[in-house]
Design a protein around this motif. Structure first.
Motif, PDB file in Angstrom:
ATOM      1  N   GLY A  69       0.695  -1.168  -0.092  1.00 53.99           N
ATOM      2  CA  GLY A  69       0.127  -0.090  -0.015  1.00 53.99           C
ATOM      3  C   GLY A  69       0.787   1.236  -0.112  1.00 53.99           C
ATOM      4  N   GLU A  70       2.093   1.201  -0.490  1.00 47.23           N
ATOM      5  CA  GLU A  70       2.959   2.560  -0.623  1.00 47.23           C
ATOM      6  C   GLU A  70       2.382   3.149  -1.454  1.00 47.23           C
ATOM      7  OE1 GLU A  70       6.719   0.887  -1.268  1.00 47.23           O
ATOM      8  OE2 GLU A  70       7.064  -0.033   0.884  1.00 47.23           O
ATOM      9  N   ALA A  71       2.593   4.386  -1.201  1.00 49.70           N
ATOM     10  CA  ALA A  71       2.004   5.476  -2.227  1.00 49.70           C
ATOM     11  C   ALA A  71       2.556   5.308  -3.697  1.00 49.70           C
ATOM     12  CB  ALA A  71       2.561   6.906  -1.900  1.00 49.70           C
ATOM     13  N   GLY A  72       1.438   5.357  -4.712  1.00 51.21           N
ATOM     14  CA  GLY A  72       1.980   5.048  -5.753  1.00 51.21           C
ATOM     15  C   GLY A  72       2.292   3.478  -6.299  1.00 51.21           C
ATOM     16  N   GLN A  73       2.411   2.697  -5.365  1.00 54.71           N
ATOM     17  CA  GLN A  73       2.449   1.317  -5.801  1.00 54.71           C
ATOM     18  C   GLN A  73       1.364   0.662  -6.652  1.00 54.71           C
ATOM     19  OE1 GLN A  73       3.295  -1.302  -2.377  1.00 54.71           O
ATOM     20  NE2 GLN A  73       3.831  -2.869  -3.466  1.00 54.71           N
ATOM     21  N   ILE A  74       1.508  -0.151  -7.640  1.00 55.54           N
ATOM     22  CA  ILE A  74       0.265  -0.688  -8.322  1.00 55.54           C
ATOM     23  C   ILE A  74       0.813  -1.988  -8.681  1.00 55.54           C
ATOM     24  CG2 ILE A  74      -0.485  -0.568 -10.845  1.00 55.54           C
ATOM     25  CD1 ILE A  74      -0.240   2.577 -10.703  1.00 55.54           C
ATOM     26  N   LEU A  75      -0.271  -2.785  -8.448  1.00 60.49           N
ATOM     27  CA  LEU A  75      -0.543  -4.075  -8.747  1.00 60.49           C
ATOM     28  C   LEU A  75      -1.535  -4.783  -9.515  1.00 60.49           C
ATOM     29  CD1 LEU A  75       1.038  -7.049  -8.158  1.00 60.49           C
ATOM     30  CD2 LEU A  75      -0.484  -7.109  -6.144  1.00 60.49           C
ATOM     31  N   LEU A  76      -1.271  -5.361 -10.684  1.00 65.91           N
ATOM     32  CA  LEU A  76      -2.158  -5.773 -11.702  1.00 65.91           C
ATOM     33  C   LEU A  76      -2.585  -7.037 -11.218  1.00 65.91           C
ATOM     34  CD1 LEU A  76      -0.904  -4.678 -14.797  1.00 65.91           C
ATOM     35  CD2 LEU A  76      -2.589  -3.602 -13.711  1.00 65.91           C
ATOM     36  N   LEU A  77      -3.912  -7.278 -11.206  1.00 64.43           N
ATOM     37  CA  LEU A  77      -4.487  -8.579 -10.455  1.00 64.43           C
ATOM     38  C   LEU A  77      -5.163  -9.501 -11.642  1.00 64.43           C
ATOM     39  CD1 LEU A  77      -6.227  -6.994  -7.342  1.00 64.43           C
ATOM     40  CD2 LEU A  77      -3.850  -8.383  -7.580  1.00 64.43           C
ATOM     41  N   PRO A  78      -5.147 -10.790 -11.515  1.00 69.39           N
ATOM     42  CA  PRO A  78      -5.847 -11.557 -12.616  1.00 69.39           C
ATOM     43  C   PRO A  78      -7.359 -11.767 -12.319  1.00 69.39           C
ATOM     44  CG  PRO A  78      -4.952 -13.176 -10.558  1.00 69.39           C
ATOM     45  CD  PRO A  78      -4.561 -11.627 -10.408  1.00 69.39           C
ATOM     46  N   ASP A  79      -7.912 -12.094 -13.364  1.00 71.93           N
ATOM     47  CA  ASP A  79      -9.482 -12.201 -13.338  1.00 71.93           C
ATOM     48  C   ASP A  79      -9.895 -13.078 -11.932  1.00 71.93           C
ATOM     49  OD1 ASP A  79      -9.773 -10.900 -15.399  1.00 71.93           O
ATOM     50  OD2 ASP A  79      -9.906 -12.777 -16.732  1.00 71.93           O
ATOM     51  N   GLY A  80     -10.955 -12.610 -11.382  1.00 71.89           N
ATOM     52  CA  GLY A  80     -11.349 -13.219 -10.235  1.00 71.89           C
ATOM     53  C   GLY A  80     -10.911 -13.057  -8.999  1.00 71.89           C
ATOM     54  N   SER A  81     -10.365 -11.504  -9.026  1.00 68.83           N
ATOM     55  CA  SER A  81      -9.488 -11.152  -7.682  1.00 68.83           C
ATOM     56  C   SER A  81     -10.236 -10.152  -7.088  1.00 68.83           C
ATOM     57  CB  SER A  81      -8.194 -10.515  -8.211  1.00 68.83           C
ATOM     58  OG  SER A  81      -7.264 -11.284  -8.902  1.00 68.83           O
ATOM     59  N   GLY A  82     -11.487  -9.860  -7.704  1.00 64.43           N
ATOM     60  CA  GLY A  82     -12.322  -8.650  -6.817  1.00 64.43           C
ATOM     61  C   GLY A  82     -12.055  -7.227  -7.311  1.00 64.43           C
TER      62      GLY A  82
END
Length: 452
Positions: free
Chosen positions: A42-55
């Motif tokens: 949750g660091e400022a600017g941190q981005i994580l792409l998630l797969p389908d079915g992740s919510g």
């Protein structure tokens, strides 16, 4: 830009650092596992792409510091297409989150094509999408003007930019060009720009209802600064296409005022010239006569910005405005004092200073009040003229420059910004290159002073 979300919008879940360990309940077990495996904190600017079915389709860390520029790099990190923000933004203002996202989407493409299209952001619930759009467009305008090389951004091109802005919002424009400057007593603007191939000019734009309070905005438009006969070294000249950054910020602020229909009578003045070298360049030791009638001895031809501003400020004051704001990339001393990210300003109005400081904090455009120290005022007194264009060499250069400008405002309420208008390196939402600096804080203050 910032339209209502459509059904095709992908879900961007904002997560603070304090909640990252537990993660929002909207995430599925798959989403939680992917976040944990990738050490999403949750660091400022941190981005994580998630797969389908992740919510959700991606996570965006917003930290715990209420910094809207946590959204600043999202437009170029997220895949192309539309994204809609979900989750608790905490103390981050949703309008500012949109501004930061849009500021980060900027690309200067006049000479090189963009490598990809930026991601698009849908309007965030609770935010003012119209305000975010107008601020982002003004940021892009300022950056485009500053980033354009001097070969394509001479005084005539700067005038065309003002004409385009005037046409967009129904403003009236007048330009006093070349030797006409002498006929109208703008001796300092003329002297600074007379050696250049493209003649100097004072560009004036008028907009708004005459019944409203009169607001003058003045911009330093030195489209390239060689230093004149007191020539700069190569290292000091490399970025001098940005010496019209004050004019760019003045134009961008004027755009905000007109787009938002702020109830003021706007008078925008751009003193545009190239400080070039030729046989008729003004010289150290020359004495110039300003529009105000004050004579100025030239100590150094590289202290030219205050000269063109002096004539423009004198003109602005003649119409007895309620407030004068000027923006200028004026001194290296200001950069030594505060660096490139913090805009110094000078005013004797404590209430205005408070509005500017609070506005800068509100819109993440930090500014810092500097002293108009009367003890240094005698440094700019002339011996064979009324004034000289520099104080004691090496000391308090930004202050003495501001004190010089104060001589031309006829006692009107006034604020001077000595800005850098440039990002030396990439920061989230603030790519390297030209920047709208200080003038967003001024916009926040103006809304407080003159808002509907």
């Amino acid at each position: 830009m910032f339209a209502a979300p459509t059904k095709k919008a992908k879900r961007l879940l904002a997560v603070s650092a304090s909640l990252a360990e537990s993660l929002p309940a909207s995430l599925t077990e798959t989403g939680r596992a992917v976040a944990k495996a990738n050490a999403f904190a949750g660091e400022a600017g941190q981005i994580l792409l998630l797969p389908d079915g992740s919510g959700a389709d991606a996570l965006l860390g917003i930290g715990n510091a209420a910094d809207p520029f946590a959204f600043g790099d999202a437009s170029k990190v997220l895949p192309e297409g539309e994204w809609a923000v979900e989750g608790d933004l905490g103390d981050i203002d949703p309008t500012m989150a949109m501004v930061a996202f849009g500021a980060g989407a900027y690309q200067f493409t006049r000479y090189k094509k963009a490598s990809r299209a930026p991601a698009r952001l849908a309007a965030i619930s609770g935010g003012d999408a119209d305000e975010a759009r107008r601020v982002v467009r003004s940021i892009w305008l300022a950056r485009d003007l500053v980033n354009t090389p001097a070969g394509d951004m001479d005084p005539a091109a700067l005038q065309k930019a003002a004409e385009a802005l005037g046409k967009e919002f129904g403003a009236k424009l007048r330009a006093t060009v070349g030797d006409d400057l002498l006929a109208e007593n703008y001796g300092m603007i003329h002297a600074v720009g007379r050696a250049a191939q493209c003649p100097p000019r004072l560009i004036e734009l008028e907009w708004g209802d005459a019944k409203h309070p009169r607001l003058a905005i003045v911009g330093k438009g030195i489209t390239f600064d060689s230093g004149g006969l007191d020539i700069k070294p190569a290292s000091g000249m490399r970025l001098m296409k940005k010496d019209m950054g004050g004019a760019a910020n003045a134009l961008a602020l004027a755009r905000l005022i007109m787009d938002a229909k702020l109830p003021v009578r706007l008078h925008l003045l751009i003193a545009a010239a190239e400080n070039a070298i030729s046989g008729n360049a003004f010289r150290p030791g020359d004495i110039l006569t300003s529009r105000l009638g004050l004579t100025v001895e030239i100590e150094n031809t590289d202290a030219e910005g205050r000269l063109v501003l002096g004539d423009a400020l004198a003109k602005a004051a003649e119409n007895e405005p309620d407030l004068i704001l000027d923006f200028a990339t004026l001194t290296g001393a200001a950069r030594v004092a505060l660096g490139p990210e913090l805009a110094p300003f000078y005013t004797e109005d404590d209430t205005l200073a408070q509005h500017l400081s609070e506005g800068g904090t509100q819109v993440a455009d930090p500014v810092w009040r500097m002293p108009l120290w009367d003890g240094y005022d005698k440094q700019i007194d002339g011996t064979i003229s009324d004034l000289k264009n520099m104080g004691d060499a090496g000391f308090a250069g930004s202050i003495t420059a501001a004190l010089f400008l104060r001589r031309f405002i006829a006692g009107r309420r006034w604020c001077h910004f000595d800005i850098f208008a440039w990002n030396p390196k990439d920061r989230p939402g603030r790519p390297a290159g030209g920047e709208m600096l200080g003038s967003r804080a001024a916009w926040a203050a103006l809304k407080t002073l003159y808002g509907n």
